[in-house]
Design an enzyme around this catalytic site. Structure first.
Site, PDB file in Angstrom:
ATOM      1  N   CYS A 210       0.836  -1.208   0.000  1.00 51.43           N
ATOM      2  CA  CYS A 210       0.000   0.000   0.000  1.00 51.43           C
ATOM      3  C   CYS A 210       0.869   1.255   0.000  1.00 51.43           C
ATOM      4  O   CYS A 210       1.595   1.511   0.968  1.00 51.43           O
ATOM      5  CB  CYS A 210      -0.918  -0.040   1.225  1.00 51.43           C
ATOM      6  SG  CYS A 210      -1.738   1.516   1.600  1.00 51.43           S
TER       7      CYS A 210
ATOM      8  N   CYS B 164       0.245   3.714   2.834  1.00 48.00           N
ATOM      9  CA  CYS B 164       0.753   3.134   4.085  1.00 48.00           C
ATOM     10  C   CYS B 164       2.237   3.414   4.234  1.00 48.00           C
ATOM     11  O   CYS B 164       2.727   3.743   5.327  1.00 48.00           O
ATOM     12  CB  CYS B 164       0.515   1.623   4.122  1.00 48.00           C
ATOM     13  SG  CYS B 164      -1.217   1.122   4.031  1.00 48.00           S
TER      14      CYS B 164
END
Length: 269
Positions: free
Chosen positions: A190, A193
């Site tokens: 991600c 993230c």
């Protein structure tokens, strides 16, 4: 390490050793190679090394990264920990040292790995006793947690998680028994993230002992992510400090350090 183990790793790193005629020169060449070419040793080389350090009956269990400090929360038994670690495979020792941010590239003998890991565990144990319920979370730092450690921090039961539920908060639970928890549910693939990761670390430094900062890989530990009904990534969830933690609020999407601090302060001030 045996001579053939040193030679095998040098081959893996594509470093010649034809001019090395004794163990001392081979060790020196290996240390230089690790410093100049800090790559992961291939799985087959690790497997050969581990096979020499473990009996066949021990191999399945020791694929897992062990953290003896979780089992010794009342006092750190150094002798018992050393004994346990000496039974670990070299790959597991190196993985655990990396987990504790300890460089092992200059460690040749297995006993060096064992002692360094034991020292790191003892240090973390001492620093976490008054702060962490699992022994894994350090004030001012981010803990990339596993499922067992997070359950201990939250005060949740495995029996509840196994049926896809979170442990309900008892009526007599005190919400301020422990420092609150800020949980970052993320995934390695991600992008947002990865952007938030250094921001989360900076927020941990600012919070210090006021907040337990924890991350959880949703791909490695999907049961908790599912029980928490996590949708988008990253998801940041704030829990109170009760004996059985209760969710206070959550927010989806990457946040800066100031936004993370503001999110927590808004609820705890």
């Amino acid at each position: 390490m045996r001579l053939r183990e040193i030679q095998s790793e040098l081959k893996q790193r594509k470093v010649t050793y034809d001019d090395c005629f004794d163990r001392e020169s081979l060790v020196k060449r290996l240390l230089e190679a690790r410093e100049q070419h800090p790559i992961q040793v291939a799985e087959e080389v690790e497997s050969q090394t581990e096979a020499m350090d473990s009996s066949p009956s021990d191999i399945p269990e020791r694929h897992k990264v062990q953290t003896p400090s979780n089992e010794l929360l009342q006092s750190f038994d150094r002798e018992a920990t050393l004994l346990k670690l000496r039974g670990e495979r070299i790959k597991s020792l190196r993985e655990q040292l990396s987990h504790y941010n300890v460089r092992w590239g200059n460690m040749i003998e297995k006993d060096e790995l064992v002692k360094a890991l034991c020292d790191a565990m003892e240090d973390r144990f001492a620093r976490s006793q008054s702060f962490s319920r699992s022994g894994e979370v350090i004030a001012g730092e981010v803990c990339d947690s596993n499922e067992d450690a997070l359950l201990k921090e939250l005060g949740w039961l495995e029996s509840d998680l196994s049926r896809g539920a979170i442990t309900p908060v008892p009526k007599d639970s005190k919400p301020t028994s422990h420092a609150p928890i800020l949980l970052d549910v993320y995934a390695t693939w991600c992008g947002p993230c990865q952007f938030m990761s250094p921001q989360f670390k900076d927020a941990a430094k600012e919070f210090g002992p006021d907040v337990r900062m924890v991350k959880l890989d949703s791909d490695k530990y999907p049961r908790i992510a599912s029980a928490l009904k996590v949708g988008g990534l990253p998801t940041v969830i704030l829990f109170d400090g009760g004996d059985v933690s209760k969710e206070i609020d959550r927010i989806e999407g990457a946040l800066t350090k100031d936004q993370l601090v503001g999110f927590v302060r808004k609820h705890l001030s």
